[in-house]
Each structure stands twice: as structure tokens, then as C-alpha cells.
Design a protein around this motif. Structure first.
Motif, PDB file in Angstrom:
ATOM      1  N   GLU A  42      21.830  53.760  59.425  1.00 40.23           N
ATOM      2  CA  GLU A  42      20.372  53.930  59.445  1.00 40.23           C
ATOM      3  C   GLU A  42      19.841  54.234  58.048  1.00 40.23           C
ATOM      4  N   SER A  43      20.527  55.157  57.345  1.00 41.47           N
ATOM      5  CA  SER A  43      19.987  55.544  56.039  1.00 41.47           C
ATOM      6  C   SER A  43      20.109  54.388  55.045  1.00 41.47           C
ATOM      7  N   LEU A  44      21.208  53.617  55.123  1.00 42.57           N
ATOM      8  CA  LEU A  44      21.339  52.482  54.200  1.00 42.57           C
ATOM      9  C   LEU A  44      20.262  51.438  54.493  1.00 42.57           C
ATOM     10  N   LEU A  45      20.104  51.104  55.780  1.00 40.12           N
ATOM     11  CA  LEU A  45      19.109  50.075  56.112  1.00 40.12           C
ATOM     12  C   LEU A  45      17.703  50.528  55.734  1.00 40.12           C
ATOM     13  N   ASP A  46      17.458  51.823  55.891  1.00 38.22           N
ATOM     14  CA  ASP A  46      16.160  52.366  55.513  1.00 38.22           C
ATOM     15  C   ASP A  46      15.922  52.184  54.004  1.00 38.22           C
ATOM     16  N   ARG A  47      16.952  52.527  53.190  1.00 36.03           N
ATOM     17  CA  ARG A  47      16.790  52.372  51.727  1.00 36.03           C
ATOM     18  C   ARG A  47      16.663  50.902  51.338  1.00 36.03           C
ATOM     19  N   LEU A  48      17.461  50.044  51.994  1.00 36.06           N
ATOM     20  CA  LEU A  48      17.384  48.605  51.694  1.00 36.06           C
ATOM     21  C   LEU A  48      15.995  48.065  52.032  1.00 36.06           C
ATOM     22  N   SER A  49      15.476  48.464  53.212  1.00 30.89           N
ATOM     23  CA  SER A  49      14.149  47.963  53.631  1.00 30.89           C
ATOM     24  C   SER A  49      13.085  48.357  52.624  1.00 30.89           C
ATOM     25  N   GLN A  50      13.125  49.632  52.217  1.00 30.16           N
ATOM     26  CA  GLN A  50      12.095  50.098  51.273  1.00 30.16           C
ATOM     27  C   GLN A  50      12.153  49.309  49.963  1.00 30.16           C
ATOM     28  N   ALA A  51      13.393  49.123  49.449  1.00 27.45           N
ATOM     29  CA  ALA A  51      13.533  48.403  48.169  1.00 27.45           C
ATOM     30  C   ALA A  51      13.092  46.947  48.319  1.00 27.45           C
ATOM     31  N   LEU A  52      13.492  46.311  49.423  1.00 25.01           N
ATOM     32  CA  LEU A  52      13.160  44.893  49.609  1.00 25.01           C
ATOM     33  C   LEU A  52      11.663  44.695  49.857  1.00 25.01           C
ATOM     34  N   ASP A  53      11.046  45.623  50.599  1.00 24.56           N
ATOM     35  CA  ASP A  53       9.592  45.512  50.824  1.00 24.56           C
ATOM     36  C   ASP A  53       8.848  45.582  49.486  1.00 24.56           C
ATOM     37  N   ALA A  54       9.303  46.492  48.617  1.00 19.94           N
ATOM     38  CA  ALA A  54       8.659  46.603  47.299  1.00 19.94           C
ATOM     39  C   ALA A  54       8.849  45.307  46.514  1.00 19.94           C
ATOM     40  N   MET A  55      10.067  44.740  46.575  1.00 18.06           N
ATOM     41  CA  MET A  55      10.311  43.481  45.852  1.00 18.06           C
ATOM     42  C   MET A  55       9.439  42.356  46.408  1.00 18.06           C
ATOM     43  N   ALA A  56       9.261  42.346  47.724  1.00 19.05           N
ATOM     44  CA  ALA A  56       8.440  41.290  48.338  1.00 19.05           C
ATOM     45  C   ALA A  56       7.000  41.369  47.837  1.00 19.05           C
ATOM     46  N   ARG A  57       6.518  42.603  47.597  1.00 16.09           N
ATOM     47  CA  ARG A  57       5.140  42.753  47.097  1.00 16.09           C
ATOM     48  C   ARG A  57       4.979  42.070  45.738  1.00 16.09           C
ATOM     49  N   TYR A  58       6.077  41.954  44.971  1.00 14.52           N
ATOM     50  CA  TYR A  58       6.022  41.284  43.668  1.00 14.52           C
ATOM     51  C   TYR A  58       6.559  39.850  43.747  1.00 14.52           C
ATOM     52  N   SER A  59       6.707  39.346  44.953  1.00 14.04           N
ATOM     53  CA  SER A  59       7.227  37.986  45.183  1.00 14.04           C
ATOM     54  C   SER A  59       8.630  37.798  44.595  1.00 14.04           C
ATOM     55  N   LEU A  60       9.417  38.863  44.534  1.00 18.28           N
ATOM     56  CA  LEU A  60      10.780  38.748  44.001  1.00 18.28           C
ATOM     57  C   LEU A  60      11.767  38.361  45.106  1.00 18.28           C
ATOM     58  N   VAL A  61      11.389  38.557  46.364  1.00 17.58           N
ATOM     59  CA  VAL A  61      12.154  38.042  47.509  1.00 17.58           C
ATOM     60  C   VAL A  61      11.145  37.529  48.525  1.00 17.58           C
ATOM     61  N   ASP A  62      11.627  36.612  49.397  1.00 15.53           N
ATOM     62  CA  ASP A  62      10.716  36.054  50.407  1.00 15.53           C
ATOM     63  C   ASP A  62      10.912  36.733  51.751  1.00 15.53           C
ATOM     64  N   ASP A  63      12.097  36.500  52.317  1.00 18.16           N
ATOM     65  CA  ASP A  63      12.305  36.853  53.719  1.00 18.16           C
ATOM     66  C   ASP A  63      13.142  38.127  53.838  1.00 18.16           C
ATOM     67  N   VAL A  64      12.470  39.262  53.878  1.00 26.10           N
ATOM     68  CA  VAL A  64      13.165  40.560  53.908  1.00 26.10           C
ATOM     69  C   VAL A  64      14.081  40.662  55.120  1.00 26.10           C
ATOM     70  N   ALA A  65      13.605  40.232  56.278  1.00 29.01           N
ATOM     71  CA  ALA A  65      14.389  40.383  57.518  1.00 29.01           C
ATOM     72  C   ALA A  65      15.706  39.600  57.425  1.00 29.01           C
ATOM     73  N   THR A  66      15.653  38.384  56.872  1.00 26.29           N
ATOM     74  CA  THR A  66      16.873  37.574  56.759  1.00 26.29           C
ATOM     75  C   THR A  66      17.867  38.230  55.805  1.00 26.29           C
ATOM     76  N   ILE A  67      17.361  38.741  54.699  1.00 21.92           N
ATOM     77  CA  ILE A  67      18.254  39.396  53.733  1.00 21.92           C
ATOM     78  C   ILE A  67      18.912  40.620  54.388  1.00 21.92           C
ATOM     79  N   LEU A  68      18.099  41.404  55.083  1.00 21.89           N
ATOM     80  CA  LEU A  68      18.640  42.602  55.761  1.00 21.89           C
ATOM     81  C   LEU A  68      19.687  42.231  56.798  1.00 21.89           C
TER      82      LEU A  68
END
Ligand SMILES: NC(=O)c1ccc[n+]([C@@H]2O[C@H](COP(=O)([O-])OP(=O)(O)OC[C@H]3O[C@@H](n4cnc5c(N)ncnc54)[C@H](O)[C@@H]3O)[C@@H](O)[C@H]2O)c1
Length: 308
Positions: A42-68
């Protein structure tokens, strides 16, 4: 070498750096199996989600759910390493811990798999000597956070196979990192030696009272650092004299050599550290450090986005 569709990457140790590595490999399409002695799913997925959501805001990744969905947390080193093509070890910076974890990785290593350690300063020779497959262990030192700063220093032990170095370099290139290959071990590798040289001079100027910490910092943030975000010192001087690097060396070499002669040995003195601490804490209270780190990461993402 790793095939993003059939072989997975193992991450051993999922603190600050291991979490970033999980993003690097999952973002590139790899299945990633993570083991950490203390971190929960849970804690890892939580940290990954937060980091990936921030990256998505800068268009650095597209599909957060697929990466997760590519990241799986497993219960042992055996479960992570078995069948992996590449193992990124990112456990605590304690040589005995690195030695134990490397021995365990070694036990379950697939015949063609290779291992990179994130160690910031321990040579691979200090913790892989006893490994049966020690020719397939190297250092692969990132900068924190590895999903936002791409450079990776690949530093072989004397017994690391040249093919291990070449394959690690290719993998890092393929996942969007920027590998730097050293020919042999040296304390601090390259990045921290360069950083150390700059810090030596910064402390020296500060301790001797030539300028405030803020003004020394501004020399980098509003000066040298602007160029350094996209080119290094050799290219910088190649462009800074009409005839290129040789011309620059002729014009300015004696001046720089003179600085080296009168550069005193570093003290990192208690008095200097206390003064710098007072100045920094007046500018940024301890309670605001975490928010400022988040600001730094946002600036990094904006910078990366601007390079696209
Ligand atoms: N933080 C940085 O700026 C930075 C930068 C580059 C490299 N590194 C290097 O990366 C490595 C990890 O650093 P970090 O900053 O992520 O540390 P961290 O303390 O955030 O994470 C270390 C993780 O390793 C886990 N761990 C410890 N022993 C273990 C074991 N036996 N088996 C499995 N997991 C174990 C811990 O539970 C922890 O989650 C170190 O070698 C460090 O030098 C750190």
C-alpha cells in the motif's frame, strides 16, 4: 538482454531511490517486481501514484494506471530475482547489508541476468567479492530521484565483465536514463567528485567571508547552473572562446591554475557549518524543508518538460 514483454526487472529495496527506479522501468514498459524488507504494498503504491500523478501534470507520462499495473510487490528476494533479467539493488548504504543482499541475489540469479547497485559511494568490490556470479555485478549509481534525473554512473569492480557494463549501459539507454561509464573504481565516482570540488570552493569562499551562502548559491542558480542544465564544463569552455577549447585553455588556463595553487585544504569547519546553517534556517525554516523539496521536484519536472 531484457525484453520488456517477457522478462521482468527486480528492484531490491524500495526507499527513496528504489521507488524512483520502479517508475523508470515500469514507465519504459517492463514488468517490475519489488522487494523491500519493510515497505508495504500500500505504501509503495501510494508513493508511486503520487509521483506519477505529478509527472502526468507535466506530460512526462501518459497512462498512470498502466504504469502502476506493471509494478508488483513480492515477499522475498527470491521471488523478485528469480527469472529477472536485471536487478537494481537499492538497500541501505551499509556495506554489510549490501554484502548480505548481494549474496542472496547471487543465489537466485538467472544465468544471463545482471545486477546494478545504487550505492552512492561503496565500490562494488567491497560487497560482491564472495558472489559466485560477481562478473555480473556492477554499480549503477543514480541521482535522486532517478525518475526525474536521468544520469546513471556505471562503475565496474575489477572482476566485472565488460559485457555486464555494456549491457547495463544499453538497458539504461533503452529506459531513458543517461548512462556514464567509468573504466574503474574511484571513491565518489564522477558526479560526487565534481560536486565535491564545487562544494570545497563554496565552503572556502563562505568560510573566508567573501559572500553570503545565498549569493554563492545565486552564482549557480542564476549563472553557471543555467548552462549546466544542458551542457557540461568541457563543452562550455569549447564554446566560450573564439577558437574553441584549446583557445580557451590558452587564454584562461593560467588564471584557473593560479586558483588551484592557492586553494587551501577544506575544513568544512564547525564554525562555517554553524553560520551556513543559521543563514539557511533563517531563509527556510526546518519545517518548510519538505515543502521546498516538493517545489524542487516540481521545478525539475517543468525543466524536463521544457526539454521535450
Ligand atoms: N537518497 C539519495 O539521494 C541517493 C542517491 C543515489 C543513490 N542512493 C543510494 O541508494 C541506496 C538506497 O538509498 P535510499 O535513499 O533509497 O535509502 P532509503 O533508506 O530511503 O531506502 C532503503 C530501503 O532499503 C530497505 N532495506 C534495507 N535492508 C534491506 C534488506 N536486507 N532487504 C530488502 N530491503 C532492505 C529499507 O527497508 C528501505 O526501504 C543507497 O545505497 C544509497 O546510497 C541514494
Amino acid at each position: 538482454m531484457a525484453d520488456a514483454t517477457t522478462q521482468h526487472i527486480a528492484i531490491i529495496g524500495a526507499g527513496l531511490v528504489g521507488t524512483g527506479w520502479s517508475i523508470v522501468f515500469a514507465r519504459a514498459g517492463y514488468a517490475v517486481r519489488v522487494f523491500d524488507a519493510a515497505v508495504t504494498r500500500e505504501s509503495l503504491l501510494d508513493r508511486l501514484s503520487q509521483a506519477l500523478d505529478a509527472m502526468a501534470r507535466y506530460s512526462l507520462v501518459d497512462d498512470v494506471a498502466t504504469i502502476l499495473s506493471r509494478v508488483e510487490v513480492v515477499e522475498s528476494i527470491e521471488a523478485a530475482v528469480t527469472g529477472a533479467s536485471y536487478i537494481q539493488e537499492s538497500v541501505a548504504e551499509i556495506v554489510e547489508v549490501k554484502r548480505q543482499v548481494s549474496a542472496e541475489i547471487d543465489r537466485f540469479l538467472a544465468p544471463d541476468a545482471i545486477v546494478g547497485s545504487s550505492t552512492s559511494g561503496l565500490p562494488a568490490s567491497s560487497f560482491t567479492e564472495e558472489c559466485e556470479n560477481r562478473a555480473r555485478f556492477t554499480v549503477a549509481h543514480p541521482v535522486n530521484p532517478p525518475h526525474l534525473i536521468p544520469v546513471v554512473e556505471i562503475v565496474p569492480a575489477p572482476w566485472t565483465d565488460i559485457d555486464t557494463v555494456a549491457r547495463t549501459r544499453t538497458l539504461m539507454d533503452n529506459v531513458g536514463q543517461a548512462p556514464v561509464v567509468l573504466t574503474r573504481e574511484i571513491p565518489g565516482f564522477i558526479l560526487n567528485r565534481l560536486q565535491g570540488a564545487l562544494l570545497e570552493e563554496a565552503w572556502s569562499l563562505f568560510e573566508q567571508g567573501y559572500a553570503s551562502a545565498a549569493d554563492i548559491d545565486r552564482t549557480i542558480s542564476h549563472g553557471l547552473g543555467l548552462r549546466w542544465s544542458f551542457m557540461g564544463p568541457f563543452e562550455t569552455i569549447d564554446l566560450n572562446a573564439p577558437g574553441g577549447i584549446e583557445d580557451y585553455a590558452r587564454r584562461f588556463g593560467p588564471m584557473f591554475a593560479g586558483f588551484a595553487v592557492d586553494r587551501r585544504t577544506s575544513r568544512w569547519s564547525d564554525e562555517g557549518i554553524a553560520r551556513a546553517t543559521a543563514e539557511r534556517r533563517a531563509a527556510l525554516p526546518s519545517a518548510a524543508l519538505e515543502a521546498r523539496r516538493a517545489w524542487r521536484d516540481e521545478r525539475l519536472m517543468a525543466l524536463l518538460a521544457s526539454f521535450r
